[in-house]
Scaffold this active site. Structure first.
Site, PDB file in Angstrom:
ATOM      1  N   CYS A 116     -61.639 -44.201  25.965  1.00  0.00           N
ATOM      2  CA  CYS A 116     -62.394 -43.838  27.158  1.00  0.00           C
ATOM      3  C   CYS A 116     -63.493 -44.836  27.529  1.00  0.00           C
ATOM      4  O   CYS A 116     -64.032 -44.795  28.635  1.00  0.00           O
ATOM      5  CB  CYS A 116     -62.975 -42.445  26.978  1.00  0.00           C
ATOM      6  SG  CYS A 116     -61.718 -41.234  26.512  1.00  0.00           S
ATOM      7  N   HIS A 263     -67.145 -41.759  32.599  1.00  0.00           N
ATOM      8  CA  HIS A 263     -65.809 -41.369  32.159  1.00  0.00           C
ATOM      9  C   HIS A 263     -65.582 -39.905  32.487  1.00  0.00           C
ATOM     10  O   HIS A 263     -66.405 -39.042  32.168  1.00  0.00           O
ATOM     11  CB  HIS A 263     -65.666 -41.605  30.661  1.00  0.00           C
ATOM     12  CG  HIS A 263     -64.506 -40.886  30.047  1.00  0.00           C
ATOM     13  ND1 HIS A 263     -63.215 -41.042  30.501  1.00  0.00           N
ATOM     14  CD2 HIS A 263     -64.450 -39.973  29.031  1.00  0.00           C
ATOM     15  CE1 HIS A 263     -62.415 -40.255  29.790  1.00  0.00           C
ATOM     16  NE2 HIS A 263     -63.138 -39.608  28.892  1.00  0.00           N
ATOM     17  N   ASN A 293     -58.029 -35.919  32.623  1.00  0.00           N
ATOM     18  CA  ASN A 293     -58.666 -36.979  31.836  1.00  0.00           C
ATOM     19  C   ASN A 293     -57.595 -38.019  31.511  1.00  0.00           C
ATOM     20  O   ASN A 293     -56.755 -37.810  30.649  1.00  0.00           O
ATOM     21  CB  ASN A 293     -59.256 -36.383  30.562  1.00  0.00           C
ATOM     22  CG  ASN A 293     -59.933 -37.412  29.667  1.00  0.00           C
ATOM     23  OD1 ASN A 293     -59.672 -38.607  29.764  1.00  0.00           O
ATOM     24  ND2 ASN A 293     -60.785 -36.944  28.772  1.00  0.00           N
TER      25      ASN A 293
END
Length: 337
Positions: A116, A263, A293
């Protein structure tokens, strides 16, 4: 010699199969659509097909970038591919991508294994290549197929993660955003809190028992394991400091930031970070509902949509912050041109 580097263009690719909350609710009746949406902020996520790899998606994203922004691919002189689900242990997937894209054999190409925080690290590496006169136009690709790591009965991770690839052109010449200075962090003590234990050399071909946690999520060491509580605590501790240090590195005050693009982990995490870092709602950008995500691709996808929505105005300062698996974190500032 100029050391400036710019994001010239961004595009992205999503696989064809949509995993909606309705499908998840059908598989896990104890989880309601409303409960999923409220906690994660996600309604849909896209899942790669059985034979579709990160390398395949990287090629798709790059071709979309070339077409959407009318980029002559002969200008590319370096390829950086960020992925934790490469096509093979070796060769590096970036080499395969170079060939499939028909890029010059004079380009440099390598993979980087980060999650990430990967897009921010990729920007840092690209800027370093430009600053040292090793490259002028870098194709930075983030591509991930976490869905292939997730146990079919692990409803927690299944509701969060989606597959995607994003491609950015990082240029020494011009672009919509100048890349300023970076702040990084690493704490390997948290490595086992977000991990796929088997498959690498440490546990090569190791057999693994299937377990069920207190929330009825199934997984084994062949699958993605995430200790949500520890990841949450790490994030709340590390990211506000990352934001502060990134501002200091760039000699800016928080009030001078026009947009924060973090993120896109999940809504619960982002809401708590916004509160902890004391960021105003109107300056906090979220784009997660219809893609989930997507690991290293969340920031470039968010930037793409922020630009489409005219949220990136001339002379704006945009703070990027990536954080997660590793533990690894990184931040930088974009000056919009």
């Amino acid at each position: 010699m100029s050391t400036k580097a710019y994001i010239s263009a961004i595009s992205y690719y999503l696989p064809k199969y949509v995993l909606s909350n309705q499908v998840i609710e059908k598989d896990f009746p104890e989880w309601s659509i409303d409960k999923i949406s409220e906690k994660t902020g996600i309604s849909n996520r896209y899942i790669s097909s059985k034979n579709e790899t990160s390398g395949d998606m990287a090629v798709e994203a790059a071709n979309i970038l070339f077409k959407e922004h009318d980029i002559d691919k002969s200008c590319i002189d370096y390829v950086i591919l960020c992925t934790q689900s490469p096509d093979y242990f070796l060769p590096t997937t970036a080499c395969i991508v170079q060939d499939k894209l028909g890029l010059s054999t004079n380009v440099g190409a390598f993979d980087m294994n980060l999650g990430c925080s990967g897009y921010v690290y990729g920007l840092g590496l690209a800027k370093g290549l430009i600053a040292s006169n090793q490259a002028k136009n870098i194709l930075l690709i983030t591509s991930e197929t976490y869905s292939k790591f997730i146990h079919p009965k692990d409803k927690s991770n299944k509701t969060i993660f989606g597959d995607a690839a994003a491609a950015s052109l990082i240029s020494s010449e011009s672009g919509f955003a100048e890349i300023l200075d970076f702040e990084y962090g690493t704490d390997g003590k948290g490595s086992e809190n977000l991990i796929v234990k088997n498959g690498g050399m440490k546990n090569f071909n190791k057999q693994s028992k299937e377990t069920v946690d207190e929330y009825d999520n199934y997984h084994s060491d062949n699958n993605l394991y995430m200790n949500g509580t520890e990841i949450f605590l790490f994030t709340l501790a590390a990211v506000p400091k990352l934001i502060k240090n990134t501002l200091e590195k760039n000699h800016l005050e928080k009030e001078q930031i026009d947009l924060f693009v973090l993120h896109q982990a999940n809504k619960f995490m982002l809401d708590n970070l916004k509160k902890k870092a004391k960021i105003e709602d109107e300056k906090f950008y979220i784009h997660i509902e219809n893609c989930g995500n997507t690991v290293s691709s969340t920031i470039p996808i968010a930037l793409y949509h922020a630009q489409k929505e005219n949220r990136l105005q001339s002379e704006n300062n945009v703070l990027l912050a990536g954080f997660g698996v590793g533990y690894s974190w990184g931040g930088t500032i974009l000056k919009i041109k």
